[in-house]
Scaffold this motif. Structure first.
Motif, PDB file in Angstrom:
ATOM      1  N   LEU A  32       0.852  -1.183   0.000  1.00  0.00           N
ATOM      2  CA  LEU A  32       0.000   0.000   0.000  1.00  0.00           C
ATOM      3  C   LEU A  32       0.891   1.237   0.000  1.00  0.00           C
ATOM      4  O   LEU A  32       1.821   1.345   0.797  1.00  0.00           O
ATOM      5  CB  LEU A  32      -0.913   0.007   1.222  1.00  0.00           C
ATOM      6  N   GLY A  33       0.610   2.172  -0.893  1.00  0.00           N
ATOM      7  CA  GLY A  33       1.409   3.383  -1.004  1.00  0.00           C
ATOM      8  C   GLY A  33       1.218   4.333   0.166  1.00  0.00           C
ATOM      9  O   GLY A  33       0.440   4.074   1.090  1.00  0.00           O
ATOM     10  N   GLU A  34       1.904   5.444   0.115  1.00  0.00           N
ATOM     11  CA  GLU A  34       1.839   6.438   1.192  1.00  0.00           C
ATOM     12  C   GLU A  34       0.492   7.161   1.198  1.00  0.00           C
ATOM     13  O   GLU A  34      -0.125   7.365   0.156  1.00  0.00           O
ATOM     14  CB  GLU A  34       2.958   7.466   1.027  1.00  0.00           C
ATOM     15  N   ASN A  35       0.068   7.518   2.410  1.00  0.00           N
ATOM     16  CA  ASN A  35      -1.096   8.381   2.617  1.00  0.00           C
ATOM     17  C   ASN A  35      -2.382   7.830   1.995  1.00  0.00           C
ATOM     18  O   ASN A  35      -3.199   8.566   1.458  1.00  0.00           O
ATOM     19  CB  ASN A  35      -0.812   9.796   2.091  1.00  0.00           C
ATOM     20  N   ASN A  36      -2.544   6.518   2.064  1.00  0.00           N
ATOM     21  CA  ASN A  36      -3.831   5.901   1.720  1.00  0.00           C
ATOM     22  C   ASN A  36      -4.758   5.982   2.936  1.00  0.00           C
ATOM     23  O   ASN A  36      -4.293   5.987   4.076  1.00  0.00           O
ATOM     24  CB  ASN A  36      -3.656   4.434   1.362  1.00  0.00           C
ATOM     25  N   LEU A  37      -6.058   5.999   2.685  1.00  0.00           N
ATOM     26  CA  LEU A  37      -7.060   5.835   3.735  1.00  0.00           C
ATOM     27  C   LEU A  37      -7.991   4.717   3.282  1.00  0.00           C
ATOM     28  O   LEU A  37      -8.661   4.836   2.248  1.00  0.00           O
ATOM     29  CB  LEU A  37      -7.851   7.122   3.972  1.00  0.00           C
ATOM     30  N   ILE A  38      -7.972   3.613   4.017  1.00  0.00           N
ATOM     31  CA  ILE A  38      -8.729   2.424   3.627  1.00  0.00           C
ATOM     32  C   ILE A  38      -9.623   2.014   4.783  1.00  0.00           C
ATOM     33  O   ILE A  38      -9.142   1.715   5.871  1.00  0.00           O
ATOM     34  CB  ILE A  38      -7.763   1.284   3.227  1.00  0.00           C
ATOM     35  N   ASP A  39     -10.933   2.027   4.547  1.00  0.00           N
ATOM     36  CA  ASP A  39     -11.920   1.836   5.610  1.00  0.00           C
ATOM     37  C   ASP A  39     -12.922   0.754   5.208  1.00  0.00           C
ATOM     38  O   ASP A  39     -13.536   0.833   4.139  1.00  0.00           O
ATOM     39  CB  ASP A  39     -12.649   3.164   5.857  1.00  0.00           C
ATOM     40  N   ASN A  40     -13.052  -0.256   6.068  1.00  0.00           N
ATOM     41  CA  ASN A  40     -14.066  -1.301   5.896  1.00  0.00           C
ATOM     42  C   ASN A  40     -13.910  -2.017   4.551  1.00  0.00           C
ATOM     43  O   ASN A  40     -14.856  -2.153   3.784  1.00  0.00           O
ATOM     44  CB  ASN A  40     -15.478  -0.705   6.031  1.00  0.00           C
ATOM     45  N   CYS A  41     -12.685  -2.455   4.281  1.00  0.00           N
ATOM     46  CA  CYS A  41     -12.390  -3.127   3.011  1.00  0.00           C
ATOM     47  C   CYS A  41     -11.784  -4.510   3.249  1.00  0.00           C
ATOM     48  O   CYS A  41     -11.229  -4.786   4.306  1.00  0.00           O
ATOM     49  CB  CYS A  41     -11.400  -2.293   2.186  1.00  0.00           C
ATOM     50  N   VAL A  42     -11.893  -5.357   2.227  1.00  0.00           N
ATOM     51  CA  VAL A  42     -11.192  -6.638   2.174  1.00  0.00           C
ATOM     52  C   VAL A  42     -10.263  -6.560   0.970  1.00  0.00           C
ATOM     53  O   VAL A  42     -10.729  -6.381  -0.163  1.00  0.00           O
ATOM     54  CB  VAL A  42     -12.162  -7.820   2.040  1.00  0.00           C
ATOM     55  N   ILE A  43      -8.963  -6.682   1.208  1.00  0.00           N
ATOM     56  CA  ILE A  43      -7.975  -6.531   0.149  1.00  0.00           C
ATOM     57  C   ILE A  43      -7.263  -7.865  -0.040  1.00  0.00           C
ATOM     58  O   ILE A  43      -6.562  -8.343   0.856  1.00  0.00           O
ATOM     59  CB  ILE A  43      -6.986  -5.402   0.485  1.00  0.00           C
ATOM     60  N   GLY A  44      -7.452  -8.471  -1.215  1.00  0.00           N
ATOM     61  CA  GLY A  44      -6.924  -9.795  -1.490  1.00  0.00           C
ATOM     62  C   GLY A  44      -5.442  -9.805  -1.805  1.00  0.00           C
ATOM     63  O   GLY A  44      -4.767  -8.762  -1.826  1.00  0.00           O
ATOM     64  N   ASP A  45      -4.919 -10.996  -2.090  1.00  0.00           N
ATOM     65  CA  ASP A  45      -3.487 -11.223  -2.276  1.00  0.00           C
ATOM     66  C   ASP A  45      -2.930 -10.477  -3.496  1.00  0.00           C
ATOM     67  O   ASP A  45      -3.616 -10.306  -4.504  1.00  0.00           O
ATOM     68  CB  ASP A  45      -3.207 -12.718  -2.478  1.00  0.00           C
TER      69      ASP A  45
END
Length: 206
Positions: A32-45
């Motif tokens: 994940l790059g800098e300064n991301n905001l990730i909320d209530n997610c499912v991130i696969g392989d």
């Protein structure tokens, strides 16, 4: 310009400076790059993002390439009500404590789904509740307001189909092979096959 890519870890995600994760599940080989905001997610392989990406209430499958400043699943304000301002449904910051939990919970349940092996260009926006099919390409700056079919390239505001990546027959074969579900052992075994012409890849694996 040559860029060195970081050596990623199977089980420990590489997370850029300033990135915030809330209620999010991460798979293996994640960057994940800098300064991301990730909320209530499912991130696969095997997924990666550029800088300044913002994702909410989304399910990302595997092998997704996400450029910088991408927005996935932006939440909507209740524009059919008297006021669409946040104070009227989640106004704690303004001294109003009666949060509208029903509205907020329903909003979280509207999921956006990004399929396997999707490439999302710089600055694209994918609206909430949509499905982007496997192998699709989202052009830079696109605003996606409808579902995207597998292996199609879309772009523009609002995004329209530019062309198909492959014939329908090849699309069907690739979906059938579903290489993104291969084990790590098979990915390593057949790694060089990913550099073959697509027709040759299909002959070997269909």
């Amino acid at each position: 310009m040559h860029m060195d890519f970081p050596k990623l870890s199977k089980d420990k995600p590489t997370i850029g400076k300033g990135t915030q994760l809330k209620r999010t599940t991460l798979g293996q080989w994640i960057e994940l790059g800098e300064n991301n905001l990730i909320d209530n997610c499912v991130i696969g392989d095997y997924n990666y993002t550029g800088q300044y990406c913002f994702m909410q209430n989304s399910d990302l499958k595997k092998f997704i390439s996400i450029a910088a400043q991408v927005r996935i699943g932006p939440t909507n304000h209740p524009y059919d009500r008297v006021s669409q301002h946040i104070f009227a449904y989640n106004g704690a910051a303004y001294g109003f404590d009666q949060k509208d939990t029903d509205f907020l919970e329903k909003r979280q349940q509207v999921r956006t789904t990004i399929g396997n092996d999707v490439w999302i260009g710089h600055g694209a926006i994918i609206q909430t509740g949509l499905t982007v099919g496997n192998g699709a390409v989202i052009g830079s700056g696109a605003v996606v307001t409808h579902d995207v079919e597998p292996y199609t390239i879309v772009g523009g505001v609002s995004a329209k189909v530019i062309k198909d990546r492959f014939s329908d027959e090849i699309k069907t074969d690739l979906e059938s092979i579903a290489w993104w579900n291969w084990s790590r052992q098979d990915l390593e075994k057949y790694y060089m096959d990913f550099r073959l012409p697509v027709e040759e890849f299909i002959k070997r694996h269909v």
